[in-house]
Every structure is written in structure tokens, then in C-alpha cells.
Design a protein around this motif. Sequence first.
Motif, PDB file in Angstrom:
ATOM      1  N   SER A 184     -13.531  24.022 -12.229  1.00 57.23           N
ATOM      2  CA  SER A 184     -14.870  23.637 -11.743  1.00 57.23           C
ATOM      3  C   SER A 184     -14.640  22.441 -10.699  1.00 57.23           C
ATOM      4  CB  SER A 184     -15.830  23.965 -12.544  1.00 57.23           C
ATOM      5  OG  SER A 184     -17.136  23.785 -12.023  1.00 57.23           O
ATOM      6  N   GLU A 185     -15.704  21.434 -11.171  1.00 60.14           N
ATOM      7  CA  GLU A 185     -16.002  20.265 -10.390  1.00 60.14           C
ATOM      8  C   GLU A 185     -15.341  19.106 -11.481  1.00 60.14           C
ATOM      9  OE1 GLU A 185     -20.509  18.854 -11.400  1.00 60.14           O
ATOM     10  OE2 GLU A 185     -20.145  21.007 -10.865  1.00 60.14           O
ATOM     11  N   TYR A 186     -14.821  19.353 -12.532  1.00 57.59           N
ATOM     12  CA  TYR A 186     -14.503  18.329 -13.577  1.00 57.59           C
ATOM     13  C   TYR A 186     -13.388  17.628 -13.435  1.00 57.59           C
ATOM     14  CZ  TYR A 186     -18.789  20.384 -15.171  1.00 57.59           C
ATOM     15  OH  TYR A 186     -20.194  20.871 -15.062  1.00 57.59           O
ATOM     16  N   HIS A 187     -12.518  17.740 -12.452  1.00 60.26           N
ATOM     17  CA  HIS A 187     -11.231  16.877 -12.218  1.00 60.26           C
ATOM     18  C   HIS A 187     -11.265  16.679 -10.658  1.00 60.26           C
ATOM     19  CE1 HIS A 187      -9.562  17.856 -16.044  1.00 60.26           C
ATOM     20  NE2 HIS A 187     -10.517  18.988 -16.107  1.00 60.26           N
ATOM     21  N   PRO A 188     -12.074  15.831 -10.419  1.00 64.23           N
ATOM     22  CA  PRO A 188     -12.073  15.235  -8.877  1.00 64.23           C
ATOM     23  C   PRO A 188     -10.841  14.396  -8.545  1.00 64.23           C
ATOM     24  CG  PRO A 188     -13.633  14.135 -10.069  1.00 64.23           C
ATOM     25  CD  PRO A 188     -13.346  15.204 -10.997  1.00 64.23           C
ATOM     26  N   ARG A 189     -10.299  14.685  -7.244  1.00 62.48           N
ATOM     27  CA  ARG A 189      -9.229  13.725  -6.752  1.00 62.48           C
ATOM     28  C   ARG A 189      -9.844  12.327  -6.636  1.00 62.48           C
ATOM     29  NH1 ARG A 189      -4.971  15.331  -2.920  1.00 62.48           N
ATOM     30  NH2 ARG A 189      -3.952  13.389  -3.951  1.00 62.48           N
ATOM     31  N   ASP A 190     -11.158  12.571  -5.780  1.00 58.64           N
ATOM     32  CA  ASP A 190     -11.676  11.180  -5.261  1.00 58.64           C
ATOM     33  C   ASP A 190     -13.072  11.606  -5.172  1.00 58.64           C
ATOM     34  OD1 ASP A 190     -12.630   9.213  -3.812  1.00 58.64           O
ATOM     35  OD2 ASP A 190     -11.214   9.450  -2.055  1.00 58.64           O
ATOM     36  N   PRO A 191     -13.922  11.077  -6.153  1.00 66.76           N
ATOM     37  CA  PRO A 191     -15.542  10.953  -6.187  1.00 66.76           C
ATOM     38  C   PRO A 191     -16.009  10.617  -5.213  1.00 66.76           C
ATOM     39  CG  PRO A 191     -14.390   9.790  -8.226  1.00 66.76           C
ATOM     40  CD  PRO A 191     -13.204   9.787  -7.108  1.00 66.76           C
ATOM     41  N   ASN A 197     -11.732  17.115  -3.095  1.00 68.41           N
ATOM     42  CA  ASN A 197     -12.064  17.462  -4.456  1.00 68.41           C
ATOM     43  C   ASN A 197     -11.851  19.170  -4.588  1.00 68.41           C
ATOM     44  OD1 ASN A 197     -12.059  15.239  -5.536  1.00 68.41           O
ATOM     45  ND2 ASN A 197     -14.558  15.095  -5.279  1.00 68.41           N
ATOM     46  N   ARG A 198     -12.298  19.592  -3.411  1.00 70.82           N
ATOM     47  CA  ARG A 198     -12.169  21.274  -2.989  1.00 70.82           C
ATOM     48  C   ARG A 198     -10.809  21.705  -2.621  1.00 70.82           C
ATOM     49  NH1 ARG A 198     -16.938  20.029  -0.059  1.00 70.82           N
ATOM     50  NH2 ARG A 198     -15.744  20.128   1.830  1.00 70.82           N
TER      51      ARG A 198
END
Length: 217
Positions: A184-191, A197-198
Motif C-alpha cells: 500500500s502507501e506505507y513504505h514511501p521512497r520520497d514523502p 512512491n507509486r
Amino acid sequence: TDELDRKRTSSGAEQAALLSELQRIRADLQFQEDSLLSLEENLRDREARVAELSRLLERQKSAGEALKAKLSDALFAFRDRGLEVEERDGKVYVRLASELLFASGSTAIDPDGRDALIGLAKAIEGETGFEIVVEGHTDDVAFSRPESPRNNWELSVLRSTAVVEVLTANSALQAGLLTAAGRSEYHPRDPEDRGRNRRIEVVLSPQLDGLYDLLEE
């Protein structure tokens, strides 16, 4: 005469006590010597296992670096289209931007993305000693709808399973070595950058059975 007899008796008792103490000390020294020998043997065994562990880790690191170089060459055509290859801590990460694979909100793989995945599958189908996890990642824009995919969790899982299907259908990869996972969205590369992140991450991890056996020993 009585006094002399008492002294002789006392002297004999003292000698017997000293002899007993001497025997006890000798026994203690022998026990300590045996214990020291046992510790030295255990230390040699541990040193041998540590050396073997170091050799195993070095081989795995070298294998990871070689695989990274191989994948970078095989997927060079997609380098400027949202594909990255990285080696870190013995693992190889192949990152594919969602834009390369999917239309917005879709789980159907685009033709260009399919070509990239087939190239990846062909490059790794002959590799041994690696387990493969396909991770789906989304951005943090929440959505909810009645039809599938209903939310970011489901979108990330369905995208990862779609990638696994392409990989296995177009190569000799063993399906048992692959795992599809949604993060899901919980391990972003760059907030600060939702586009980064996608993504889909294909993580190739060395199988560590030999390492675990050494650690258990």
C-alpha cells in the motif's frame, strides 16, 4: 610418653589432612585443565564456523553484485523509462515506476511494461539461490470504491500479482520461488514525491538456508 604419643597422633592427622588437601587440589587442577582443553576445542570450532559464515556471506554478496550487473545490462533500454536496479545488503532491487506498467488506478499491465517484465524474467530465469518477492507500492492518496480495486491495499496487491503472472507466464521461473506482496502507501521512497512512491519492486534475496544452519550450530 603420653605427650609423645599425642604429638605423633596429631602429626599423623595433620599429614593425612595435608595429603587429602593435596589430592583435592590435584583433582581441581585436573578439572580446570580438562575444562580449558574443552573450551579451546569449542573456540576452534566457533572460529571455523565464523570463517565459513564469512565465506558464505561474501559469496552471497558477490552473487548479488553480479546479478545486479547482469540485470542492468539486460534492462538497459528501460533505464530512462522508470526502471532502476540496485544492490544493497546482498539483495537486488529492481524498481519499476507505475507509469511504466499501469494506467492510473489500473491493474492491467501496459505493453511497454510487459516487455520490461519479460526481459526481467528472461534475465533471472536461470539464476539459482535467490527468492523473489514482488512488492506493490502506492502513493498516499486514499480512495474507496465498491468495485475492485477498492482501496490502496487492494490496488498494491493486485498489481503485484499481475506482475507475478507475467513473470511466470513468459519464462521458466519456478512459481514456488515467487511471492506477491502489497505494501500500500506505507513504505514511501520520497514523502515529497508521490510519483516515486507509486512503483513495483522486484526484490531478489539470497536463500539463507546454509547461513541459518551455521547460526543454529
